[in-house]
Design a protein around this motif. Structure first.
Motif, mmCIF file in Angstrom:
data_model
loop_
_atom_site.group_PDB
_atom_site.id
_atom_site.type_symbol
_atom_site.label_atom_id
_atom_site.label_comp_id
_atom_site.label_asym_id
_atom_site.label_seq_id
_atom_site.Cartn_x
_atom_site.Cartn_y
_atom_site.Cartn_z
ATOM 1 N N VAL A 170 0.673 -1.160 -0.026
ATOM 2 C CA VAL A 170 -0.088 -0.072 0.001
ATOM 3 C C VAL A 170 0.574 1.281 0.029
ATOM 4 N N PRO A 171 1.957 1.374 0.948
ATOM 5 C CA PRO A 171 2.562 2.761 0.669
ATOM 6 C C PRO A 171 3.371 2.754 -0.564
ATOM 7 N N TYR A 172 3.761 1.903 -1.112
ATOM 8 C CA TYR A 172 4.196 1.801 -2.452
ATOM 9 C C TYR A 172 3.599 2.300 -3.569
ATOM 10 N N LEU A 173 2.164 2.025 -3.388
ATOM 11 C CA LEU A 173 1.287 2.444 -4.562
ATOM 12 C C LEU A 173 0.915 3.972 -4.026
ATOM 13 N N VAL A 174 0.688 4.309 -2.933
ATOM 14 C CA VAL A 174 0.482 5.693 -2.395
ATOM 15 C C VAL A 174 1.427 6.532 -2.924
ATOM 16 N N GLY A 175 2.851 6.162 -2.750
ATOM 17 C CA GLY A 175 3.831 7.087 -3.374
ATOM 18 C C GLY A 175 3.818 7.244 -4.752
ATOM 19 N N LEU A 176 3.599 5.951 -5.353
ATOM 20 C CA LEU A 176 3.641 5.901 -7.091
ATOM 21 C C LEU A 176 2.644 6.968 -7.640
ATOM 22 N N VAL A 177 1.481 7.150 -7.183
ATOM 23 C CA VAL A 177 0.454 7.891 -7.783
ATOM 24 C C VAL A 177 0.395 9.430 -6.946
ATOM 25 N N GLY A 178 1.360 9.539 -6.129
ATOM 26 C CA GLY A 178 1.556 10.832 -5.415
ATOM 27 C C GLY A 178 0.488 11.219 -4.369
ATOM 28 N N SER A 197 -4.722 12.083 7.033
ATOM 29 C CA SER A 197 -3.178 11.747 6.385
ATOM 30 C C SER A 197 -3.304 10.769 5.576
ATOM 31 N N VAL A 198 -2.088 10.512 5.269
ATOM 32 C CA VAL A 198 -1.822 9.249 4.520
ATOM 33 C C VAL A 198 -1.974 8.133 5.307
ATOM 34 N N ASN A 199 -1.855 8.283 6.797
ATOM 35 C CA ASN A 199 -1.856 7.025 7.618
ATOM 36 C C ASN A 199 -3.109 6.632 7.803
ATOM 37 N N ASP A 200 -4.163 7.273 7.303
ATOM 38 C CA ASP A 200 -5.702 6.599 7.233
ATOM 39 C C ASP A 200 -5.709 6.040 5.977
ATOM 40 N N VAL A 201 -5.133 5.617 5.015
ATOM 41 C CA VAL A 201 -5.040 4.715 4.130
ATOM 42 C C VAL A 201 -5.292 3.542 4.418
ATOM 43 N N VAL A 202 -6.404 2.672 3.884
ATOM 44 C CA VAL A 202 -6.739 1.363 4.307
ATOM 45 C C VAL A 202 -6.438 0.275 3.357
ATOM 46 N N GLY A 203 -6.603 0.767 1.977
ATOM 47 C CA GLY A 203 -6.319 -0.037 1.044
ATOM 48 C C GLY A 203 -6.436 0.859 -0.513
ATOM 49 N N VAL A 204 -5.845 0.309 -1.488
ATOM 50 C CA VAL A 204 -5.569 0.984 -2.651
ATOM 51 C C VAL A 204 -6.151 -0.077 -4.036
ATOM 52 N N ALA A 205 -7.188 0.630 -4.772
ATOM 53 C CA ALA A 205 -7.768 -0.263 -5.824
ATOM 54 C C ALA A 205 -6.993 0.269 -6.976
ATOM 55 N N VAL A 206 -6.733 -0.607 -8.107
ATOM 56 C CA VAL A 206 -6.250 -0.175 -9.439
ATOM 57 C C VAL A 206 -7.057 -0.836 -10.297
ATOM 58 N N LEU A 207 -7.863 -0.076 -11.366
ATOM 59 C CA LEU A 207 -8.592 -0.666 -12.243
ATOM 60 C C LEU A 207 -7.822 -0.491 -13.485
#
Length: 579
Positions: A175-183, A200-210
């Motif tokens: 998840v942190p890698y994807l968050v950094g990748l898309v800014g 903040s970014v600490n509240d991210v629980v998941g990342v979906a890629v379509l």
């Protein structure tokens, strides 16, 4: 380089000096006959895709029985600060991208399983991948999965990068890698950043890629499939963000990212399958008890491509391949999308008092998701007016998101989120404003409303009648048109092509179609709220639509047509699969 400097030689066909995108815009939207000329028959097509790519053949992880939206939230994890748990993800996926209703059909070639989001003759090319962070996915392991709607399961995609340290999403958490990748960790002021006050970014629980598998659609539509894939990716994105808000999750939608890196991360075959959108999901409760987001220690190793080695898109779809090459960014560091501002687009003159269509009360989103339908295969609606109150439902979600001028940030969805939950929807393509999308409607048979051409107001709470009205009976022509005689309304999502072209170059084509898809899905859910069917079709002539609404500038591009009508009763029986 700037975003508009796409390689002109990859899109041949436009007049000298014309923007390199003109050839594909004209082919896929302005010249309907050219766009559908290559259409193939679907039954017994020897080139039809028959199986998942090899990377999606791991043993699926079944998901638990999903909860319902608006009828009590799914039970959350017990650990303080946890934004969600496995049942939340089960509910999100079932309602946003699931097969949730069974409709026995008399025609054996018809699809009996009904997806919660429309795929208007696109043949379901969109794949939803989900990166989960510990502990927000327990008892699932953190990692990267692909959603399998047919079995309500997650297929592990990356077992080599996502084990974490068991408590706070550290270690190999993807998840942190994807968050950094898309800014998404930035809080800047320019395009490419998402400005969220939720947390903040600490509240991210998941990342979906379509992603979109082109051949899933192109085996029938050939080059024209590129438009359909862009539209369907937008429809699924709109479904995902709306359901996430009902579950207390904020969504940051990203269209500006390095395609090459995501392609390698997911094991996609370039030119055959492409990432279309990244949606970062945050805990809308913002309790701040979650451990800090760790910094990724290293980029994950690429997955080997595993698509059909025959590469049918490359063989059969030269226009599609050329457009995709112009769209793809290997990296974003050298792309400047801050240039290319456009003048405000003119709108037709209106007359008379506004027609109120503001939402009233809260919406049962669960009932709308389950009840959304596109009508039977042959769209033959009932000739019966809609009540005046139907307008409050039809544009309900459009109004909540400021859809009068575009898809703006919305915090009040009126769908019964938990007390104290604050959700937002942001986009990296327009962090401080709304994109140039407008909603136009031909109202035909709505009780107490004069028939004619209308535009949704800037605040999304009223309809404005145009001074210029087309002659009675004027239609938009085309191929496989709905029965206009009996429909109650025809709604159009119209975009500003100049905004997309000048700001994002070739990528603007994909972005504008996807943003329009988000809006179209909300209109379809609004139709379900007034017990009406909503049929999306592309078989219209763009110039005829412009004439209907007195849109004199060709930068106005009608991207979606949605016919709204009472569905004619038929032999189909409908039953809910989950719950």
């Amino acid at each position: 380089m700037t975003a508009v400097e796409a390689p002109a030689d990859q899109l041949a066909g436009g007049p000298a000096g014309e923007h390199p995108l003109a050839a594909f815009w004209d082919f896929s939207l302005e010249n309907l006959a050219d766009g559908i000329a290559g259409r193939q028959e679907m039954p017994n097509n020897p080139l039809a895709p028959t199986q998942f790519p090899k990377r999606l053949r791991a043993r699926p992880v079944p998901l638990s029985r999903p909860g319902r939206l608006g009828v009590g939230r799914p039970e959350r994890g017990a650990r303080p600060g946890d934004g969600c748990d496995e049942r939340t993800w089960s509910t999100l996926l079932a309602h946003a991208n699931g097969l949730i209703r069974y409709e026995p059909m008399p025609n054996p070639q018809s699809r009996a399983l009904h997806r919660t989001v429309a795929s208007p003759r696109c043949l379901f090319p969109t794949q939803l991948h989900l990166a989960l962070r510990a502990p927000s996915c327990e008892p699932l392991r953190p990692g990267l999965y692909t959603h399998d709607p047919a079995h309500h399961a997650l297929i592990p995609l990356r077992a080599d990068y996502g084990d974490g340290d068991g408590g706070d999403g550290g270690g190999g958490d993807l998840v942190p890698y994807l968050v950094g990748l898309v800014g998404a960790e930035r809080a800047g002021d320019g395009i490419g950043d998402t400005k969220s006050s939720v947390g903040s970014v600490n509240d991210v629980v998941g990342v979906a890629v379509l992603t979109s598998r082109f051949w899933q659609t192109a085996f029938v539509y050939r080059d024209y499939a590129y438009r359909l894939c862009s539209q369907e990716a937008g429809l699924v994105t709109g479904s995902l963000t709306l359901v996430a808000a009902a579950l207390g999750l904020s969504a940051d939608v990203h269209h500006l990212f390095p395609d090459g890196e995501l392609t390698r991360l997911l094991g996609l075959t370039p030119g055959e399958e492409s990432p279309y959108a990244v949606v970062v999901l945050r805990d809308g409760r913002g309790r701040g008890a979650r451990a800090p987001m760790p910094q990724p220690t290293a980029a994950p190793a690429p997955l080997p491509p595993s698509e059909d080695p025959a590469r049918p898109v490359a063989v059969h779809c030269p226009r599609l391949v050329a457009m995709e090459r112009a769209v793809v960014w290997e990296e974003t560091a050298g792309v400047d999308w801050s240039e290319g501002a456009t003048d405000a687009v003119s709108v037709p003159e209106t007359v008379g008092p506004p027609v109120d269509c503001a939402p009233v009360g809260e919406a049962d989103l669960d009932a709308r998701v389950i009840g959304r339908n596109s009508g039977p295969g042959f769209f033959a609606p009932v000739r019966r007016p809609l009540p005046r109150t139907a307008l409050h439902e039809l544009f309900r979600f459009a109004a909540r998101h400021g859809m009068g001028t575009g898809l703006g940030t919305g915090t009040d969805l009126g769908i019964g989120a938990d007390a104290g939950t604050h959700t937002e929807l942001t986009h990296d393509t327009f962090p401080d404003s709304a994109p140039p999308l407008r909603i136009y409607a031909q109202l035909r048979t709505v009780e107490g409303v004069e028939p004619g051409s209308y535009r949704l107001a800037d605040d999304g709470r009223s309809l404005l009648r145009h001074r210029h009205q087309p002659p009675v009976g004027q239609e938009v022509g085309g191929w496989l048109q709905p029965n206009y005689v009996d429909v109650n309304a025809v709604v159009y999502v119209v975009g500003d092509r100049a905004w997309a072209d000048r700001r994002f170059g070739a990528r603007g084509y994909r972005i504008l179609n996807a943003l329009a898809g988000e809006a179209a899905h909300r209109i379809c859910l609004g139709a379900a709220g007034c017990q009406a069917a909503a049929r999306i079709t592309n078989s219209y002539h763009a110039d005829a639509v412009r004439a209907q609404f007195d849109l004199v500038d060709r930068r106005h591009v009608p991207l979606f047509q949605i016919s709204v009508a009472r569905s004619r009763p038929g032999p189909n029986l409908m039953s809910r699969i989950h719950g």
